[in-house]
Design an enzyme around this catalytic site. Structure first.
Site, PDB file in Angstrom:
ATOM      1  N   LYS A  32     -41.147   9.363  22.683  1.00  0.00           N
ATOM      2  CA  LYS A  32     -41.429   8.008  22.199  1.00  0.00           C
ATOM      3  C   LYS A  32     -42.278   7.241  23.224  1.00  0.00           C
ATOM      4  CE  LYS A  32     -37.353   8.065  19.308  1.00  0.00           C
ATOM      5  NZ  LYS A  32     -35.922   7.850  19.131  1.00  0.00           N
TER       6      LYS A  32
ATOM      7  N   GLN B 204     -31.539   4.265  21.937  1.00  0.00           N
ATOM      8  CA  GLN B 204     -31.361   5.647  21.488  1.00  0.00           C
ATOM      9  C   GLN B 204     -29.880   5.934  21.210  1.00  0.00           C
ATOM     10  OE1 GLN B 204     -33.896   7.714  20.839  1.00  0.00           O
ATOM     11  NE2 GLN B 204     -32.577   9.415  20.245  1.00  0.00           N
TER      12      GLN B 204
ATOM     13  N   ASP C  61     -36.145   0.337  14.633  1.00  0.00           N
ATOM     14  CA  ASP C  61     -35.387   1.473  14.112  1.00  0.00           C
ATOM     15  C   ASP C  61     -34.777   1.154  12.745  1.00  0.00           C
ATOM     16  OD1 ASP C  61     -35.021   3.898  15.278  1.00  0.00           O
ATOM     17  OD2 ASP C  61     -33.356   3.285  16.554  1.00  0.00           O
TER      18      ASP C  61
HETATM   19  N1  GUN Z   1     -30.987   9.407  17.481  1.00  0.00           N
HETATM   20  C1  GUN Z   1     -31.453  10.330  16.610  1.00  0.00           C
HETATM   21  N2  GUN Z   1     -32.368   9.793  15.797  1.00  0.00           N
HETATM   22  C2  GUN Z   1     -32.494   8.507  16.136  1.00  0.00           C
HETATM   23  C3  GUN Z   1     -33.294   7.426  15.662  1.00  0.00           C
HETATM   24  O1  GUN Z   1     -34.085   7.537  14.716  1.00  0.00           O
HETATM   25  N3  GUN Z   1     -33.117   6.245  16.299  1.00  0.00           N
HETATM   26  C4  GUN Z   1     -32.252   6.090  17.325  1.00  0.00           C
HETATM   27  N4  GUN Z   1     -32.148   4.895  17.879  1.00  0.00           N
HETATM   28  N5  GUN Z   1     -31.496   7.051  17.790  1.00  0.00           N
HETATM   29  C5  GUN Z   1     -31.624   8.253  17.200  1.00  0.00           C
END
Ligand code: GUN
Length: 302
Positions: free
Chosen positions: A59, A103, A126
């Site tokens: 990311k 995350q 998100d």
């Molecule tokens: N963990 C696995 N996929 C995601 C996601 O799309 N967003 C976040 N914040 N954590 C994750």
């Protein structure tokens, strides 16, 4: 002569993800040139879960590559709820940050819901806050979860018009199953959400023109669960031992989806590989959401 065996078209996530990142990159350059606005993304990682570390690095790298302001906060496993919430509040208040991603999963001692409750919904790139879930369920504009939005891009690019299609989503998670069902509904599909308690799951799946697998069970969806010609979107990311017993004995693992790909390939009309399908879209949509959030914050048309 015998007819060649039918084979599904493979949906290459890389192609669509690259295209979307290219569009985001152009838009970031335009925003800088026309408005002096640089979209900013903050990613927060607590602890040292290996999979999360890989996602978070990706990311950070992709957001820099499209010209964004990118900050990654790596906090130790022992971080307290107060410390994490203080960071989220600081990012909420930071005008250079337009998108915040915490995350998941968080270490067990931390309360994920409480963190999401204080996250500014207009920075929630998100799409995981209650406000954005409510906007999505109400058909209002908002920031929508990245993987589900990525699934919809792939479906629109391949199947085209989704109106009136029978869609079955297997899985009811907050991250994928529920939001993707809402997006399919918004696209005028007839939507069924199936889950671990669904009776005769194979028969339910066989009704689907569009089948989205998001259960987290390796290769659970078999070829004979799929309607011939259906579009199959495999969201699963499951680590399993190699089929080769020598590699398996060495403890080596690989990633497979929720769909038995080999079997499904012979029946489906379109199918995403896993890895190499939807997963690649997630980060691209995250970048697109960050641009939308930055434009909204600046009062620009989205
Ligand atoms: N963990 C696995 N996929 C995601 C996601 O799309 N967003 C976040 N914040 N954590 C994750």
């Amino acid at each position: 002569m015998t007819e060649p065996a039918a084979q599904a078209q493979i949906i290459d996530g890389k192609v669509y993800a690259e295209r979307l990142r290219g569009q985001v990159s152009e838009e970031v350059a335009q925003l800088k040139a026309d408005h002096g606005l640089t979209p900013g993304l903050a990613v927060v990682l607590v602890g040292d879960d290996p999979a999360s570390q890989i996602y978070v690095r990706s990311k950070g790298e992709h957001s820099k590559a499209v010209g964004m302001h990118s900050v990654t906060h790596r906090l130790p496993e022992a971080t307290t709820q107060d410390e994490l919430e203080a960071l989220v509040r600081a990012l909420n208040a930071d005008p250079a940050i337009h998108g915040i991603l915490v995350q998941l999963p968080l270490p067990k001692h931390l309360d994920e819901k409480a963190v999401l409750a204080i996250l500014d919904p207009d920075k929630d790139v998100d799409g995981l806050t209650m406000v954005n879930a409510g906007r999505l369920a109400s058909g209002l504009p908002g920031l929508y979860p990245c993987t589900p939005a990525g699934c919809m891009i792939l479906l629109r690019e391949t199947v085209g018009d989704l109106t009136g299609k029978r869609a079955v989503v297997v899985g009811r998670s907050m991250l994928v199953g529920r939001p993707v069902a809402q997006l399919l509904l918004q696209a005028d599909c007839t939507v069924t959400i199936a889950h671990s308690r669904t009776q005769d799951l194979p028969a339910v799946c066989r009704e689907a023109d569009i089948l989205v697998a998001a259960v987290g069970r390796p290769r659970m969806i078999r070829g004979d669960w799929i309607k011939p010609g259906a579009a199959v979107i495999d969201v699963g990311i499951n680590r399993v031992p190699f089929d080769d017993p020598i590699k398996a004995a060495e403890g080596r693992t690989k990633v497979v989806g929720d769909v038995n790909f080999k079997e499904a390939l012979k029946v489906a009309g379109w199918i995403t590989p896993a890895p190499g399908g939807v997963g690649l879209m997630t980060v691209a949509v995250l970048l697109a959401n960050t641009v939308s959030a930055a434009k909204r914050a600046a009062g620009l048309e989205i």
